[in-house]
Structure formats: structure tokens, C-alpha cells
Scaffold this active site. Structure first.
Site, mmCIF file in Angstrom:
data_model
loop_
_atom_site.group_PDB
_atom_site.id
_atom_site.type_symbol
_atom_site.label_atom_id
_atom_site.label_comp_id
_atom_site.label_asym_id
_atom_site.label_seq_id
_atom_site.Cartn_x
_atom_site.Cartn_y
_atom_site.Cartn_z
ATOM 1 N N HIS A 209 0.800 -1.233 0.000
ATOM 2 C CA HIS A 209 0.000 0.000 0.000
ATOM 3 C C HIS A 209 0.833 1.285 0.000
ATOM 4 O O HIS A 209 0.282 2.376 -0.086
ATOM 5 C CB HIS A 209 -0.946 0.023 1.212
HETATM 6 C C1 UD1 Z 1 -2.181 5.507 6.096
HETATM 7 C C2 UD1 Z 1 -0.880 5.947 6.763
HETATM 8 C C3 UD1 Z 1 0.175 4.873 6.612
HETATM 9 C C4 UD1 Z 1 -0.339 3.522 7.083
HETATM 10 C C5 UD1 Z 1 -1.645 3.198 6.371
HETATM 11 C C6 UD1 Z 1 -2.224 1.888 6.844
HETATM 12 C C7 UD1 Z 1 -0.363 8.367 6.741
HETATM 13 C C8 UD1 Z 1 0.496 9.389 6.123
HETATM 14 N N1 UD1 Z 1 -0.363 7.162 6.139
HETATM 15 O O1 UD1 Z 1 -1.945 5.378 4.708
HETATM 16 O O2 UD1 Z 1 1.305 5.211 7.372
HETATM 17 O O3 UD1 Z 1 0.620 2.536 6.827
HETATM 18 O O4 UD1 Z 1 -2.569 4.252 6.643
HETATM 19 O O5 UD1 Z 1 -3.408 1.593 6.193
HETATM 20 O O6 UD1 Z 1 -0.998 8.625 7.720
HETATM 21 N N2 UD1 Z 1 -9.357 5.067 2.041
HETATM 22 C C9 UD1 Z 1 -10.529 4.361 2.035
HETATM 23 N N3 UD1 Z 1 -11.079 4.052 3.247
HETATM 24 C C10 UD1 Z 1 -10.534 4.410 4.434
HETATM 25 C C11 UD1 Z 1 -9.349 5.148 4.409
HETATM 26 C C12 UD1 Z 1 -8.764 5.463 3.207
HETATM 27 O O7 UD1 Z 1 -11.068 4.013 1.013
HETATM 28 O O8 UD1 Z 1 -11.102 4.075 5.498
HETATM 29 C C13 UD1 Z 1 -8.723 5.378 0.734
HETATM 30 C C14 UD1 Z 1 -8.970 6.791 0.303
HETATM 31 O O9 UD1 Z 1 -9.175 6.778 -1.070
HETATM 32 C C15 UD1 Z 1 -7.671 7.487 0.607
HETATM 33 C C16 UD1 Z 1 -6.638 6.368 0.460
HETATM 34 O O10 UD1 Z 1 -7.324 5.192 0.848
HETATM 35 O O11 UD1 Z 1 -7.454 8.562 -0.209
HETATM 36 C C17 UD1 Z 1 -5.431 6.557 1.314
HETATM 37 O O12 UD1 Z 1 -5.793 6.752 2.680
HETATM 38 P P1 UD1 Z 1 -4.865 7.620 3.696
HETATM 39 O O13 UD1 Z 1 -5.399 7.549 5.065
HETATM 40 O O14 UD1 Z 1 -4.601 8.943 3.084
HETATM 41 O O15 UD1 Z 1 -3.499 6.898 3.636
HETATM 42 P P2 UD1 Z 1 -3.144 5.358 3.673
HETATM 43 O O16 UD1 Z 1 -2.568 5.001 2.350
HETATM 44 O O17 UD1 Z 1 -4.267 4.541 4.198
#
Ligand code: UD1
Length: 369
Positions: A209
Site C-alpha cells: 500500500h
Molecule cells: C495511512 C498511513 C500509513 C499507514 C496506512 C495503513 C499516513 C500518512 N499514512 O496510509 O502510514 O501505513 O494508513 O493503512 O498517515 N481510504 C478508504 N477508506 C478508508 C481510508 C482510506 O477508502 O477508510 C482510501 C482513500 O481513497 C484514501 C486512500 O485510501 O485517499 C489513502 O488513505 P490515507 O489515510 O490517506 O493513507 P493510507 O494510504 O491509508
């Protein structure tokens, strides 16, 4: 009589929940502690958030900020804006943040601005890769923390090198391993192998991821080509993170994946399901930080698809090997584990299930809870 102190704990994203669970459990046992739990809402899908609360019996958060996804700047700013009034209302004696996600830094900065003493759990880890969003979250949070709890000796060294006062740093072990040891046996009772038609020790678990791996088309393509070869030799089960799913769709790679007969795709799994799968696997392919530690604690071989790790002990004495993302290397290393006896590892100091107890004991001394 000692004063009752109020500790406000912040969690927001999947890797936070297994760290906050044993801490809250320990706080609940102490009459001298009044705890408050804030969920920032950085993760909001059932599979990334709520399932962890029910499986790990984390109390319902007192506040959920419902922040959701956005750019990192936006997300951090939004959390700060929404958490400030809660800090003002609750007036905690201590704020606790865990890990290195955006919620960690946002909570830390708000505590700093309101002059509330700050505790960082999992302090001092450094990948020395400034491009990694978690790296800046770690460095900044540590710089402004008052009590820094480290998982491994290298983290203590990093903090000392950065000029952090020795008196603030405590090597206490890995709090996530408290949760892992508690639920290890329970996880084995889940009929997950049957569900995916897998046999013990005869499959690999894959997670991917990190933005540097999934946001760049050519990098992701090379990694997928490696998986294509590996799945001809061993079944792969891939629990796909929403970010990765989005990118696979965007780059038109879903068809490629569907053609791989031995690659099993699933939506994000719960904590117990994942723990069950990892424990019974031949090896794990991952770019996650936490999974490098979990595999070391379980003695399961792990190949880390990154150029570096902020958790060096997992590679030095644990079962982890950091191999980067070159297609040929991923294939060679995976076939190596399939065909030869894997690296045996040792368990790092204090990864013994008692880290939360150590942390509370130290806070007790400091604050006389
Ligand atoms: C975040 C953390 C990362 C961790 C990861 C575990 C930061 C900078 N990054 O990354 O360190 O390893 O979580 O999962 O804090 N999304 C969903 N549903 C959700 C949450 C997110 O669909 O419940 C999608 C959204 O499109 C979003 C993307 O995932 O834009 C990324 O989510 P985000 O929380 O920005 O970062 P992660 O890649 O999850």
C-alpha cells in the site's frame, strides 16, 4: 492521596488500533487514570476501523472527528481544527499519540500548541527517507514529545543523535506485540484457510500500500510481474488496501491480476483473520511497517518490498529481509524461501506482551498516578 490524572489518547488509522488497545486496557485497570479516547476518522471503512474496535475490544471512542481522506496537509489541518476544542474541553494532563500516521502528528502539534505534555509511543524509528510521509511525521512528533517510548535500541540511538534529552527516552518494547500475543491462539481458531482453500505453510500472504510502490505505474507493473511468476510456484493471498485498489483500477491492471490463477484477492481483512493467515503461511511479502514486526514476533519469514526499513531489528535479528522492488530480486528471494530452509529469527528484547504495563508504570512514576 494521589491526584487522578486525565490521559487523552489519539488513534486514527488501522495501524494505530492494535497499539492503542493494550494501552487503554491497562489504563482501565488504574483507578488513578481517567482516560479519554479520540478517533480522528482518518480511516473510516468498516474493514480499516470498526472491525478492530470490536475484535480487540477497544471501548467506543469518546469522540470521533470524522475527518476522512484528503491531501496530507488538509487532513492534518482538519484533525487539528477539530481536536483543539476537545483538548480545551477535556483539559487532559497528558496526550498520548502512537505510531507515525497523519493523526499522530496532528494530535502532537495540537498538544504542543496548547502546552499539554505529550507522550509518543513507537518513538525514534527512522527510515532516513524524507520522501516517506511517515518519516516526517515521526521526526516532528518526536521533536516535540515529552516522553518517548521506543520499541528497539536503534530508535533510542536515533533520538539521542537528534539531541533529545536522554531522560525523556524509555526503551519499553513493542506495544503491538502485546496485542499479537494476546490474540495469537484465538486467531488460529478462525476457519480462514478453509474459506480461501489454502493449506498450512503452503501459501504466501501479500500486502502492498505504500505510495512509492502503488502510485507509480511502472513500479507497480514490475511488482505485479514478479507476483505473476511467484504464483506459479505458490498460492498468494492478497488483502488489497483501498489506495492500492484505486491505483490498480486507474492503471488498468485489474485484468492482469484476474488472469493469475493462484493469486487470491480479498478486500482488507480484520486483525484476527490477518493474524491467522500470517501465522500459518510459508512467508509474507509486504511493504507494511507493522507486518515486518509481527512476522519477526511470530518467526515467519518476511520479504519487505522497500528499499529501507525504519525497524532494523527485524532484519538484524528477526525474520525480515529488505529486498526492494526489483522484479528479478522479488522472484529470486521468494523462490529462495520456497526451495530452501528460511532464515531463523530471534525475538527482540521486551517484545514480550508486557510493553503497555511498562509504559503505565513509567508514567505512574512520573505523574504519580
Ligand atoms: C495511512 C498511513 C500509513 C499507514 C496506512 C495503513 C499516513 C500518512 N499514512 O496510509 O502510514 O501505513 O494508513 O493503512 O498517515 N481510504 C478508504 N477508506 C478508508 C481510508 C482510506 O477508502 O477508510 C482510501 C482513500 O481513497 C484514501 C486512500 O485510501 O485517499 C489513502 O488513505 P490515507 O489515510 O490517506 O493513507 P493510507 O494510504 O491509508
Amino acid at each position: 492521596m494521589a491526584k487522578r490524572i486525565k490521559i487523552l489518547n489519539i488513534a486514527g488509522a488501522r495501524p494505530n488500533f492494535m497499539k492503542i488497545a493494550p494501552l487503554i486496557e491497562e489504563m482501565k485497570k488504574r483507578k488513578g487514570i481517567n482516560y479519554v479516547l479520540v478517533h480522528t476518522g482518518q480511516h473510516y471503512d468498516f474493514e480499516l476501523s470498526k472491525i478492530f474496535f470490536s475484535e480487540l475490544k477497544i471501548p467506543k471512542p469518546d469522540y470521533n472527528l470524522g475527518v476522512g481522506s484528503g491531501s496530507h496537509t488538509w487532513q492534518i489541518a482538519k484533525i487539528m481544527e477539530r481536536i483543539e476544542p476537545i483538548f480545551k474541553k477535556e483539559k487532559p494532563d497528558l496526550v498520548v499519540v502512537v505510531g507515525d500516521v497523519n493523526s499522530t502528528l496532528a494530535g502532537a502539534l495540537t498538544a504542543l500548541k496548547l502546552n499539554i505534555p505529550l507522550v509518543h509511543i513507537e518513538a525514534g524509528l527512522r527510515s532516513f527517507n524524507k520522501g516517506m510521509p511517515e518519516e516526517s511525521n515521526r521526526i516532528l512528533t518526536d521533536y516535540i514529545s515529552d516522553y518517548l517510548f521506543a520499541t528497539e535500541a536503534s530508535a533510542v540511538k536515533n533520538l539521542l543523535k537528534e539531541g533529545i534529552n536522554k531522560k525523556k527516552i524509555f526503551l519499553v518494547g513493542n506495544i503491538m506485540i502485546d496485542t499479537l500475543l494476546k490474540y495469537k491462539n484465538k486467531a488460529l481458531k478462525i476457519p480462514i484457510l478453509k474459506r480461501f482453500n489454502l493449506q498450512k505453510q503452503n501459501y504466501t500472504v501479500l500486502t502492498l500500500h505504500r505510495p512509492e510502490n502503488v502510485d507509480d505505474k511502472m513500479t507497480l507493473q514490475g511488482i505485479l510481474e514478479a507476483f505473476e511468476k511467484i504464483q506459479r510456484n505458490i498460492k498468494i493471498i492478497w488483502s488489497i488496501h483501498p489506495r492500492t485498489k484505486k491505483q490498480l483500477r486507474k492503471f488498468g491492471f485489474l485484468g492482469k491480476i484476474n488472469k493469475m490463477e493462484n493469486l487470491i484477492i480479498t478486500s482488507p481483512l480484520g486483525y484476527l483473520e490477518m493474524l491467522s493467515l500470517i501465522q500459518q503461511s510459508k512467508f509474507v511479502l509486504t511493504d507494511s511497517g507493522g507486518i515486518q514486526e509481527e512476522t519477526t514476533a511470530l518467526g515467519i519469514p518476511c520479504l519487505t518490498l522497500r528499499e529501507e526499513t525504519e525497524r532494523p531489528i527485524t532484519a538484524q535479528i528477526g525474520t525480515n529481509k529488505v529486498i526492494g522492488v526489483k522484479k528479478e530480486v522479488i522472484i529470486k528471494e521468494s523462490l529462495g524461501i520456497i526451495n530452501n530452509p528460511p532464515k531463523k529469527g530471534k525475538i527482540p528484547k521486551y517484545w514480550d506482551g508486557k510493553t503497555s504495563k511498562r509504559i503505565i508504570k513509567i508514567l505512574d512514576k512520573i505523574k504519580n498516578i
